[in-house]
Design a protein around this motif. Structure first.
Motif, short mmCIF file in Angstrom:
data_model
loop_
_atom_site.label_atom_id
_atom_site.label_comp_id
_atom_site.label_asym_id
_atom_site.label_seq_id
_atom_site.Cartn_x
_atom_site.Cartn_y
_atom_site.Cartn_z
N LEU A 144 69.02 61.86 49.88
CA LEU A 144 70.31 61.34 49.40
C LEU A 144 70.26 59.83 49.21
CD1 LEU A 144 72.73 63.53 51.52
CD2 LEU A 144 72.46 63.58 49.04
N TYR A 145 69.62 59.12 50.16
CA TYR A 145 69.51 57.67 49.99
C TYR A 145 68.73 57.33 48.73
CZ TYR A 145 71.60 56.07 54.36
OH TYR A 145 72.49 55.76 55.34
N ALA A 146 67.64 58.06 48.49
CA ALA A 146 66.83 57.80 47.29
C ALA A 146 67.61 58.11 46.02
CB ALA A 146 65.54 58.63 47.34
N LEU A 147 68.50 59.09 46.09
CA LEU A 147 69.27 59.51 44.93
C LEU A 147 70.36 58.52 44.55
CD1 LEU A 147 69.34 62.14 43.12
CD2 LEU A 147 71.28 62.85 44.54
N ILE A 148 71.04 57.96 45.55
CA ILE A 148 72.25 57.18 45.31
C ILE A 148 72.01 55.67 45.35
CG2 ILE A 148 74.61 56.75 46.13
CD1 ILE A 148 74.60 59.57 47.30
N ASN A 149 71.10 55.24 46.20
CA ASN A 149 70.91 53.80 46.42
C ASN A 149 70.55 53.09 45.12
OD1 ASN A 149 70.74 51.45 48.01
ND2 ASN A 149 68.52 51.68 48.19
N GLY A 150 71.41 52.17 44.71
CA GLY A 150 71.15 51.38 43.51
C GLY A 150 71.34 52.13 42.20
N ARG A 151 71.94 53.31 42.24
CA ARG A 151 72.06 54.11 41.02
C ARG A 151 73.03 53.47 40.04
NH1 ARG A 151 70.44 59.41 40.34
NH2 ARG A 151 71.22 60.41 38.46
N GLN A 152 72.63 53.40 38.74
CA GLN A 152 73.46 52.82 37.69
C GLN A 152 73.40 53.69 36.45
OE1 GLN A 152 71.81 48.88 37.16
NE2 GLN A 152 73.20 47.99 38.68
N LEU A 153 74.53 53.87 35.82
CA LEU A 153 74.59 54.67 34.60
C LEU A 153 73.72 54.08 33.50
CD1 LEU A 153 75.80 57.07 33.06
CD2 LEU A 153 77.78 55.61 32.51
N SER A 154 73.60 52.76 33.47
CA SER A 154 72.85 52.10 32.40
C SER A 154 71.37 52.47 32.41
CB SER A 154 73.01 50.58 32.50
OG SER A 154 72.50 50.11 33.75
N THR A 155 70.85 52.95 33.53
CA THR A 155 69.43 53.31 33.61
C THR A 155 69.21 54.81 33.46
OG1 THR A 155 69.50 53.54 36.04
CG2 THR A 155 69.00 51.35 35.15
N LEU A 156 70.27 55.58 33.26
CA LEU A 156 70.14 57.03 33.14
C LEU A 156 69.75 57.37 31.71
CD1 LEU A 156 70.61 59.73 34.75
CD2 LEU A 156 72.83 59.83 33.60
N PRO A 157 68.62 58.06 31.51
CA PRO A 157 68.24 58.40 30.13
C PRO A 157 69.20 59.43 29.54
CG PRO A 157 66.80 59.49 31.72
CD PRO A 157 67.66 58.54 32.51
N LYS A 158 69.21 59.48 28.22
CA LYS A 158 70.00 60.49 27.52
C LYS A 158 69.10 61.66 27.17
CE LYS A 158 73.53 57.44 25.60
NZ LYS A 158 74.31 57.06 24.39
N LEU A 159 69.52 62.86 27.51
CA LEU A 159 68.71 64.04 27.21
C LEU A 159 68.73 64.33 25.71
CD1 LEU A 159 69.61 66.51 30.11
CD2 LEU A 159 67.84 64.74 30.03
N THR A 160 67.63 64.84 25.22
CA THR A 160 67.54 65.24 23.82
C THR A 160 67.84 66.73 23.64
OG1 THR A 160 65.16 65.62 24.04
CG2 THR A 160 65.87 63.44 23.31
N VAL A 172 69.47 72.79 28.82
CA VAL A 172 69.85 72.41 30.17
C VAL A 172 71.30 72.80 30.43
CG1 VAL A 172 70.04 70.51 31.82
CG2 VAL A 172 68.28 70.44 30.04
N ALA A 173 71.56 73.41 31.58
CA ALA A 173 72.93 73.64 32.04
C ALA A 173 73.12 72.91 33.37
CB ALA A 173 73.21 75.13 32.21
N MET A 174 74.14 72.08 33.43
CA MET A 174 74.45 71.29 34.62
C MET A 174 75.75 71.82 35.23
SD MET A 174 72.05 68.89 34.51
CE MET A 174 72.70 67.49 35.41
N VAL A 175 75.70 72.21 36.49
CA VAL A 175 76.86 72.79 37.17
C VAL A 175 77.31 71.83 38.27
CG1 VAL A 175 77.81 74.78 38.38
CG2 VAL A 175 75.97 75.10 36.68
N CYS A 176 78.46 71.19 38.06
CA CYS A 176 79.03 70.25 39.05
C CYS A 176 77.97 69.28 39.57
CB CYS A 176 79.67 71.03 40.20
SG CYS A 176 81.23 71.80 39.78
N SER A 177 77.25 68.68 38.68
CA SER A 177 76.18 67.76 39.06
C SER A 177 76.53 66.35 38.60
CB SER A 177 74.85 68.21 38.45
OG SER A 177 73.79 67.42 38.92
N GLY A 178 76.84 65.48 39.55
CA GLY A 178 77.35 64.16 39.23
C GLY A 178 76.26 63.15 38.90
N VAL A 179 75.41 63.47 37.93
CA VAL A 179 74.28 62.59 37.63
C VAL A 179 74.72 61.24 37.10
CG1 VAL A 179 72.66 64.48 37.23
CG2 VAL A 179 74.01 63.64 35.32
N CYS A 180 75.94 61.16 36.60
CA CYS A 180 76.43 59.88 36.06
C CYS A 180 77.10 59.00 37.12
CB CYS A 180 77.41 60.14 34.91
SG CYS A 180 76.59 60.52 33.34
N LEU A 181 77.02 59.39 38.36
CA LEU A 181 77.63 58.55 39.39
C LEU A 181 76.85 57.25 39.52
CD1 LEU A 181 76.04 58.31 42.41
CD2 LEU A 181 76.59 60.72 42.46
#
Length: 333
Positions: A245-261, A167-176
């Motif tokens: 955008l609402y679906a992406l950001i609303n309620g977003r928390q780092l604690s629920t973001l999986p870690k990629l293998t 995976v390559a991530m380019v300026c993608s703020g998935v950890c917001l």
């Protein structure tokens, strides 16, 4: 993000252009894809399990290599803005020359991709693209995601680890996190402001977006060109894109973001003001030694357009590692 409009004599108000610059540029990008050996394909995608029996609940438009087994398939996912051809055209020939087969879809509600289903989540986007990849017979591939495309790509890699090799991530703020908006990390304080920024409807809104995303934006952006761009490339599915955008950001928390293998490359523009560098470091920490961070100087959020040679070189080097490992008999990456 949209490419910067060309510098030209400034006009006032909604000036009238005899020809559509945006439509002409769109055709030019499509011809570049055709000359690179890719062909357009509309892939019907069935509804996911539990969502009904509609055999074509969504349609994914994608540019695919000429028929035949792909050498090293590389899925390229675009960000908000114009369709995929506008964002990936500079990358085709270098990637093909390096031995990769680019596969370039329009995400749902961009370009010619759409759905009748109400789901607006990144997981739905990921499942739709994966189904389209299965339909064209590509079951294992590398993935590059820019900005919003990185959110979809990250989710895709987490959902389908056996399919996504690297995976390559380019300026993608998935950890917001949603709380980051209120705490002042971004140039907007609410999801509504973020939607107004990323789905511009008037020339002044496009100007603000370009000035935020480029380190060196054009000095002059005539309203006639911007109205033309909005009409041709930015007037479809406005409500649906806002819902994404609402679906992406609303309620977003780092604690629920999986870690990629999978091994992950993080590329960031040093002067990104949409997703500041803090998010790049946050993602690098979150992946806990399974990633590397490359910072591109003199570039902002639109680093893929400002510095395409630098970004492309890093992408090629990263995915070449996987090719070399397979050649050496190690197919575990």
């Amino acid at each position: 993000m949209p490419p910067p409009p060309p510098a030209a004599a400034a006009g006032r108000g909604r000036c009238r252009c005899a020809l559509s610059f945006a439509a002409a540029r769109d055709r030019c990008f499509s011809r570049r894809f055709l000359r690179a050996g890719l062909r357009p394909l509309a892939v019907p995608v069935p509804a996911p399990a539990g969502a009904g029996a509609d055999p074509a609940a969504a349609t994914v438009h994608m540019w695919v290599p000429a028929p035949g087994p792909p050498r090293n398939p590389l899925l390229l996912l675009h960000g908000f803005g114009a369709s995929a051809t506008w964002q990936w055209a500079p990358y085709l020939r270098p990637l093909i020359a390096a031995g990769f087969d680019p596969i370039v879809p329009d995400l749902i509600f961009f370009g010619s991709s759409s759905t009748r289903l109400p789901d607006r989540s990144d997981a739905f986007q990921a499942a739709a693209i994966k189904a389209a990849m299965d339909a064209i017979g590509v079951t294992r591939f590398g993935l590059v995601g820019v900005s919003y495309g990185g959110f979809v790509g990250y989710r895709m890699a987490a959902m389908f680890p056996d399919a996504v090799r690297r995976v390559a991530m380019v300026c993608s703020g998935v950890c917001l996190e949603e709380k980051d908006l209120a705490e002042g990390l971004f140039p907007v304080a609410t999801i509504g402001e973020a939607a107004a920024l990323l789905v511009p409807r008037r020339p002044e809104e496009v100007r603000r977006l370009v000035r935020l995303t480029f380190v060196r934006p054009p000095l002059i952006m005539p309203s006639c060109f911007l109205w033309d761009y909005i009409k041709v490339m930015g007037s479809d599915h406005i409500q649906e894109k806002t819902e994404l955008l609402y679906a992406l950001i609303n309620g977003r928390q780092l604690s629920t973001l999986p870690k990629l293998t999978q091994p992950t490359l993080i590329i960031w523009g040093e002067q990104d003001r949409v997703f500041p560098m803090e998010l790049a470091h946050r993602l690098n920490r979150h992946l806990d030694g399974n990633s590397r961070l490359v910072v591109i100087k003199n570039a902002g959020h639109a680093v893929n357009l400002e510095k395409p040679k630098d970004v492309c070189r890093n992408i090629i080097e990263f995915f070449k590692e996987a090719v070399d490992e397979v050649a050496n008999g190690d197919d575990k990456v």
